[in-house]
Structure formats: C-alpha cells, structure tokens
Write a protein that holds these residues in place. Structure first.
Motif, PDB file in Angstrom:
ATOM      1  N   LEU A 347       0.818  -1.212   0.000  1.00 57.31           N
ATOM      2  CA  LEU A 347       0.000   0.000   0.000  1.00 57.31           C
ATOM      3  C   LEU A 347       0.856   1.268   0.000  1.00 57.31           C
ATOM      4  N   THR A 348       1.930   1.265   0.769  1.00 58.00           N
ATOM      5  CA  THR A 348       2.801   2.447   0.794  1.00 58.00           C
ATOM      6  C   THR A 348       3.533   2.615  -0.532  1.00 58.00           C
ATOM      7  N   ASP A 349       3.911   1.491  -1.165  1.00 57.28           N
ATOM      8  CA  ASP A 349       4.542   1.587  -2.495  1.00 57.28           C
ATOM      9  C   ASP A 349       3.607   2.268  -3.493  1.00 57.28           C
ATOM     10  N   ILE A 350       2.339   1.916  -3.434  1.00 56.32           N
ATOM     11  CA  ILE A 350       1.363   2.459  -4.385  1.00 56.32           C
ATOM     12  C   ILE A 350       1.092   3.941  -4.109  1.00 56.32           C
ATOM     13  N   ARG A 351       1.054   4.308  -2.837  1.00 58.03           N
ATOM     14  CA  ARG A 351       0.653   5.664  -2.463  1.00 58.03           C
ATOM     15  C   ARG A 351       1.810   6.656  -2.370  1.00 58.03           C
ATOM     16  N   GLN A 352       3.046   6.170  -2.309  1.00 62.91           N
ATOM     17  CA  GLN A 352       4.145   7.093  -2.064  1.00 62.91           C
ATOM     18  C   GLN A 352       4.478   7.938  -3.285  1.00 62.91           C
ATOM     19  N   ARG A 354       7.382  10.239  -5.494  1.00 60.55           N
ATOM     20  CA  ARG A 354       8.774  10.022  -5.894  1.00 60.55           C
ATOM     21  C   ARG A 354       9.716  10.799  -4.971  1.00 60.55           C
ATOM     22  N   LEU A 355      10.771  10.104  -4.537  1.00 58.54           N
ATOM     23  CA  LEU A 355      11.760  10.749  -3.673  1.00 58.54           C
ATOM     24  C   LEU A 355      12.641  11.706  -4.466  1.00 58.54           C
ATOM     25  N   THR A 356      13.161  12.694  -3.773  1.00 62.48           N
ATOM     26  CA  THR A 356      14.124  13.608  -4.382  1.00 62.48           C
ATOM     27  C   THR A 356      15.366  12.847  -4.806  1.00 62.48           C
ATOM     28  N   ASP A 357      15.949  13.219  -5.957  1.00 59.00           N
ATOM     29  CA  ASP A 357      17.198  12.591  -6.375  1.00 59.00           C
ATOM     30  C   ASP A 357      18.274  12.905  -5.335  1.00 59.00           C
ATOM     31  N   PRO A 358      19.005  11.874  -4.847  1.00 56.31           N
ATOM     32  CA  PRO A 358      19.998  12.111  -3.785  1.00 56.31           C
ATOM     33  C   PRO A 358      21.043  13.161  -4.146  1.00 56.31           C
ATOM     34  N   LEU A 422      14.076  10.625   4.216  1.00 51.78           N
ATOM     35  CA  LEU A 422      13.370   9.377   3.939  1.00 51.78           C
ATOM     36  C   LEU A 422      12.311   9.090   5.012  1.00 51.78           C
ATOM     37  N   SER A 423      12.706   9.281   6.291  1.00 54.96           N
ATOM     38  CA  SER A 423      11.778   9.010   7.389  1.00 54.96           C
ATOM     39  C   SER A 423      10.551   9.903   7.310  1.00 54.96           C
ATOM     40  N   GLU A 424      10.784  11.176   7.033  1.00 60.32           N
ATOM     41  CA  GLU A 424       9.682  12.132   7.049  1.00 60.32           C
ATOM     42  C   GLU A 424       8.750  11.974   5.855  1.00 60.32           C
ATOM     43  N   LYS A 425       9.150  11.186   4.872  1.00 60.69           N
ATOM     44  CA  LYS A 425       8.253  10.837   3.773  1.00 60.69           C
ATOM     45  C   LYS A 425       7.584   9.482   4.011  1.00 60.69           C
ATOM     46  N   ASN A 426       8.382   8.514   4.451  1.00 66.21           N
ATOM     47  CA  ASN A 426       7.888   7.139   4.513  1.00 66.21           C
ATOM     48  C   ASN A 426       7.130   6.803   5.794  1.00 66.21           C
ATOM     49  N   VAL A 427       7.639   7.250   6.968  1.00 68.69           N
ATOM     50  CA  VAL A 427       6.993   6.874   8.227  1.00 68.69           C
ATOM     51  C   VAL A 427       5.578   7.438   8.337  1.00 68.69           C
TER      52      VAL A 427
END
Length: 661
Positions: A347-352, A354-358, A422-427
């Motif tokens: 579910l998180t994969d579907i809803r997340q 795109r992360l910023t390019d490192p 990463l934490s502040e996006k994913n958690v």
C-alpha cells in the motif's frame, strides 16, 4: 581418631553419597483424570511436579518422599494390578491414568476461555524448563521469541545436561508465542520443533520423550492450549507459488483453504472438546497460510505485473474472511505480523510520491549551508547530474551512483539529513496506512510502535524531531511511547559517550591485535594477493568474511544477529573479518562501535576503493552483504557462506572446517 571412629565416618560418607544416587526404578507419566492435565512424572533419577525437578529422598513400595530444595513432598501410589489408578500428593488424592500415547489425550470438558485482550506492555521473563529423554548426547537447542516493541527476535542456544535437562529464561511482554527446536544438522536425525504460547512471569516444563516420540507440556498459564497444539500436530503446509501468476496462485490457495477446512472439520469431529483458544489459533494460522503467497506477490511484483491490480485481486480474496480481525493477541498471531507488513508495504509503495534525487538533495544541503563538501565531492555531484541530464542509455548510471554519490551520502551529517528526509516521507505514510486498516486498537497501536522503532533502530543518529512529534501524536499507551523515547535516547547517549571514549589497543595475541596495518597494504592491487596477505596471521582459525557497507540496509540488519552468532561460536577458533564497501571513515567507525563489533576476534578494513574493488572481485561479490569462509589452512572455501541470521547454518559450516582430533 580411633579405628571405630574412622569406620563410622566412612560409612556416613557412603550413606550421604548414596542419597544423591537414589533411583526409583519407575518410568511413569501420570495424568489427572479430573482436570485432563499432566499431574506428575516419576522417572528413574528424578521426578517432575509443578514445573520443577524433585529428587528422591526415600523410596518404599508405592510410597515416595520427594525433595526440592528445602521442600518435602509425600507421594503415595495406588495400583489396580500393574496400573496406577490414583496418586496421593501430600494427602491430596488424584484419580490418574498412565500416559502412554504420543500426546496428552483430549480434555474431559470444553473450555471457552478467550485470549487476553488489550496491551500488556510490562516486560517480564518466562522460564521454560525442558527435559529430553534421548539416546543422543551433545544436542543443542535454539529457543526464540519476538519482541513486542520492535519485533526483533531474542534467541538462546543451550545444551542439555547429562540427564537431558536445560532451562531457558527469556523476556516477553504480555502474551506471545515462543519457539524451540533441536539445532542438530545431521540429516537423518529426528528434528524436534515446537511452538508454545507463553506469558510474562510464567513457568512451564516441556517433557520430550525422543525415544518414543512423545511430547507433553506440564503447567503454565497456557498448558491446555499448548498440549492441544502439540497433540494435534498442527502445522499447515505452506504452498510455494513463486512461479505462478496471481490468478493461478489464487486458484491454488482456494484449493489449499478447502483442504484445510476439511481437515479442521475432521479434527473437531474427532476431538469435540478442543478449546476455543486452539480453534481460534488454528483458524488464524490457516488464514495466514492462505494469504501469504498472494501478499508476497503484492509486495514484490515482477516487471510485467501491476501492483495495484495484484492488490485488488488479493483484497477480493481476503476481505470476506475479515483477515485483519482476530481474537488472538498480536504476538500470538505467528504469521500475521509478516503478511500484514507485506500488505502495508504494498500500500505504501502504491501511495508514495517520488523521492528527491539524492545528488540534488546533497547539493541543496550544501547550498543551504547545512553540510560542507570539498571540491572533489562537488565535482562528482555535478558530473553525476550532467550524466543524468544527458543520459542516452550507453552509460551505467548505477555504477556511477554507487562509486561517486553513495560515499558522499554516507558522510555522517549528510546521512543524517538524508535519513530524516526518507523518514519524514515514509513513516507518516506507513502510519496513515495503518490507521486506514480494519485493525483493532491494540494491534494498530503496537504495529505503529514497531514502525517508529524500526525507523529509530535503523539509524546511527537520533530520530528526526518531526518523527518524534508524530510518535507522540499516534502512540498513546504510556509504556509504548516510553519505549520509543528510550530507543532514541539510547542513540543520543551512545553518540555523546563515543566522543569521550579513548581508543584502547586490542589485547596482545588476539586476532584483532594481529590485524595487518593499512600502511603495510599500500601498493598491493591484486585482489588475491591482498586478501591472502590480510589473512596470513590467522592460520589455524576459520575466518568468517563479511563484505558490507554502512549504506546497505540488509548488511546492517544482519549485524543484529552477530552477537548471537558469536555466542554460539564462542568456544571455537573463529575470526570475523569485515570488509566495508564505499563507506566514509566516520560512519564506518561509528557503526562498528554502536553495534559492538569491535571485539578481540573481529578484524575490520575500510580499504581505498581500488583495493576494496580488487578484493571483492576475488571474493566474487555480486551483492551486499556477501559472506565467505576460509578454512584453517588459509584456503578460501568455494561458494557463499550462510548469513548470520542462519546461526545453525553458520555453526555447521564452520564445524566442518575445524580439524577434529
């Protein structure tokens, strides 16, 4: 001293010694007919009663005096022919029958007791005593239990004494399920494996008659459930369907569910008094086995599969079963914790988003003045960004990212900001998903606690302020939120303490003291030559090689198993040799200290990139982590070695390499 006095003293010594060798000549397992429970075990060298071992102080015909410490107990047997029909224990009479079946017979009445509900977050120990009647010697046993707060597994490796007995004490919070199994690697040897429900403060005793293939659980809060679990040989077979598509998997799992339902109906018809706790557990585990392959596919779809469609088809199968709801406490739902994590991950994969390019993220940190970069690092980032902007498919971007960007990401301050990103996006997304599910309040709160704990424990620095604030908003049970705060405080205290610590040289003569200095390795670029030079001081040892990186999640996760692995191998001639890939010096040293990897039998290298690459080519490293073994003569063993999480596999592989006299 007179001759008479000497003889009297010698006779007294013989009499006292004889007391410790009193044997009953009995081999009885007696059941209380009224309760249906195991009552007492009277064996040749000791007795078992109330989950404790008792010694024989006096033996007469059908009358015994037992002692346990300073306690004394009188036991009177009444027979009809050769059968023991009743037992009086301290004048309390019990109608009995001799246990001769493979398991405890069905209970004489129904039991509709439900499982405990809510959150019991106070930690306590359980005591498991095990008595194994066997012809084998030297067998080791592994006991394990999952932690309520972080879902990590505590393990104990123990060996039975000369009488086949051992004891394990393990921490548990509330009700949970622990496992115990025979760690023997002999392919023809009977493998003993049991799951047992436990609760903090409880004591239980497991009697394993390996000769007659019988097992009984004596005592403990969940004695009835555990005996029913043992007696019903409950172990639904997991059907592997990796090669099938989702539609074929569903068809196969529907057939599996039908077979299990028929088996369950047959079992209940044969044993109508099986307890409610057992029936609930049985149904829950069948649903777990039914759901597992489908949710596994949802979590890791192939390139040709659409994750949303996979999830939609899976939900259509599972939702009518109300699969998220159960009377069982979370830590007794042995399969649920795994497959609910797959569902949440999908579910998180579907809803997340795109992360910023490192590389863009690092450059922004630099421009904001939050981190410092040298000219070489700035040039690498700009070159990588140009590579992406003009990407034509003829350049391996992954190699460029691995060699140029990952080392910069591993710099302590950059790593901290990136982990926070990463934490502040994913958690928050994970917490949002959990809140949207049809879970009971206790299960949801525990799963949210585990999500926060995983985020904190996976870092080499403190948690982001936003994550801690979210934790205090979402977790309400005082013991759970305290555990989250304590985990973060432990990291903070460690970092402060590590800055004060003075580096202590390893003890002379230990493997760590024999480490070849980096200066002596300069100029060696051939991987085999370099590796053989590094291991030269360790002839006579088996070397367990670990190729890892501070940036590698699976590598860091495997490190959690190293203390248990070292404990299992503590008496064996083993050196742990670590090669760190593309990792900044500060992050490398911090992680080694934080995870207590700086032991006298551990040797660490964080070599320059050219030398590390050469060693990895020689070791045939195709992914991280990679594990290899070197025998006591210094020869590299062909093939990969088992991972630290497979403790028994590592121990067996190393035992094969140790010369036995």
């Amino acid at each position: 001293m007179s001759k008479k006095s000497i003889i009297t003293a010698l006779l007294a010594i013989v009499w006292v010694a004889g007391l410790g060798q009193v044997k009953s000549g009995l081999d009885l397992c007696l059941r209380d007919e009224a309760s249906g429970e195991w009552l007492i075990g009277l064996f040749d060298e000791y007795a078992i009663y109330d989950c404790e071992y008792w010694e024989y102080a006096e033996i007469r015909k059908d009358k015994l005096v037992l002692t346990c410490g300073d306690r004394r107990m009188d036991v009177q047997l009444k027979r009809k022919g050769q059968a023991v029909t009743s037992v009086s224990i301290d004048n309390v009479k019990h109608q009995t029958s001799v246990l001769a079946s493979d398991y405890l017979p069905d209970y004489p009445s129904k039991d509709e007791t439900v499982w405990p509900s809510g959150i019991h977050a106070e930690e306590d120990n359980i005591t498991l005593r095990v008595c194994v009647r066997t012809t084998r010697t030297g067998t080791e046993y592994v006991s394990f239990i999952n932690n309520l707060l972080n879902d990590k597994q505590a393990k104990e490796l123990t060996k039975a004494d000369a009488q086949g007995r051992f004891e394990v004490r393990m921490p548990v919070i509330g009700s949970g399920v622990m496992g115990i199994f025979n760690d023997s690697q002999h392919p023809l040897e009977h493998t003993f494996r049991r799951l047992l429900a436990v609760e903090g403060g409880d004591t239980l005793l497991l009697y394993v008659d390996d000769i007659n293939d019988r097992t009984y659980l004596m005592g403990g809060k969940y004695a009835r459930f555990n005996n029913e679990l043992i007696g019903c040989d409950f172990d639904p077979d997991f059907i592997r369907t990796n090669e099938l598509n989702i539609d074929s998997t569903i068809v196969q799992q529907r057939h599996y569910m039908m077979v299990c339902q028929e088996r369950m109906d047959s079992l209940y018809a044969a044993r109508p008094n099986l307890s409610r706790r057992f029936r609930t557990y049985y149904q829950d585990d069948i649903q777990s086995q039914f759901a597992y392959p489908m949710l596994l596919k949802c979590c890791w779809p192939s390139d040709s599969e659409n994750q949303s469609e996979l999830l939609k088809k899976t939900e259509a199968e599972l939702n009518p079963l109300q699969w998220m709801q159960s009377e069982l406490p979370l830590m007794c739902r042995f399969g649920f914790r795994t497959y609910i994590s797959y569902y949440v991950s999908a579910l998180t994969d579907i809803r997340q988003t795109r992360l910023t390019d490192p590389s863009d993220f690092i450059m922004q940190l630099y421009q904001d003045g939050k981190v410092q970069l040298n000219d070489d690092e700035l040039q690498k980032i700009k070159s990588f960004q140009a590579l992406l902007a003009n990407y034509s498919g003829d350049v391996d971007v992954n190699n460029a990212f691995r060699s140029d960007i990952i080392p910069i990401l591993g710099k302590p301050l950059v790593e901290q900001y990136w982990d926070w990103e990463l934490s502040e996006k994913n958690v928050p997304l994970t917490i949002s998903v959990l809140n949207s599910l049809d879970l009971d309040d206790a299960t949801c709160e525990i799963l949210k606690t585990q999500a926060f704990m995983r985020d904190i424990d996976g870092k080499s620095h403190v948690a982001s302020p936003r994550i801690l604030e979210l934790a205090h908003q979402e977790v309400h049970h005082p013991c759970l939120i305290q555990a989250i705060d304590n985990a973060n405080q432990r990291i903070k205290d460690f970092l402060e303490e590590s800055q004060k610590q003075i580096v202590i040289a390893p003890k002379e003569g230990t493997p760590a003291s024999l480490r070849v200095p980096d200066e002596d390795l300069k100029g060696i670029t051939d991987g085999q030559q370099l590796f053989e030079y590094i291991i030269k001081p360790f002839k006579g040892y088996v070397i367990y090689v670990d190729v890892w990186g501070t940036w590698c999640g699976p590598c860091r996760a495997q490190m959690e198993n190293v203390p248990d692995l070292k404990k299992a191998l503590k008496d064996k001639p083993v050196v742990y040799l670590y090669f760190c890939n593309n990792s900044p010096e500060d992050a490398w040293r911090t992680f080694i200290t934080q995870k207590h990897l700086d032991t006298d039998n551990a040797v660490h290298y964080n070599l320059p990139r050219e030398q590390e690459n050469a060693i990895e080519r020689y070791l045939e490293v195709s992914g991280y982590p990679t594990y290899r073994l070197v025998d006591t003569t210094g020869q590299l063993v062909p093939g990969k070695a088992p991972w630290p999480s497979n403790i028994s596999g590592v121990v067996a592989a190393i035992d094969l390499l140790i010369p036995h006299q």
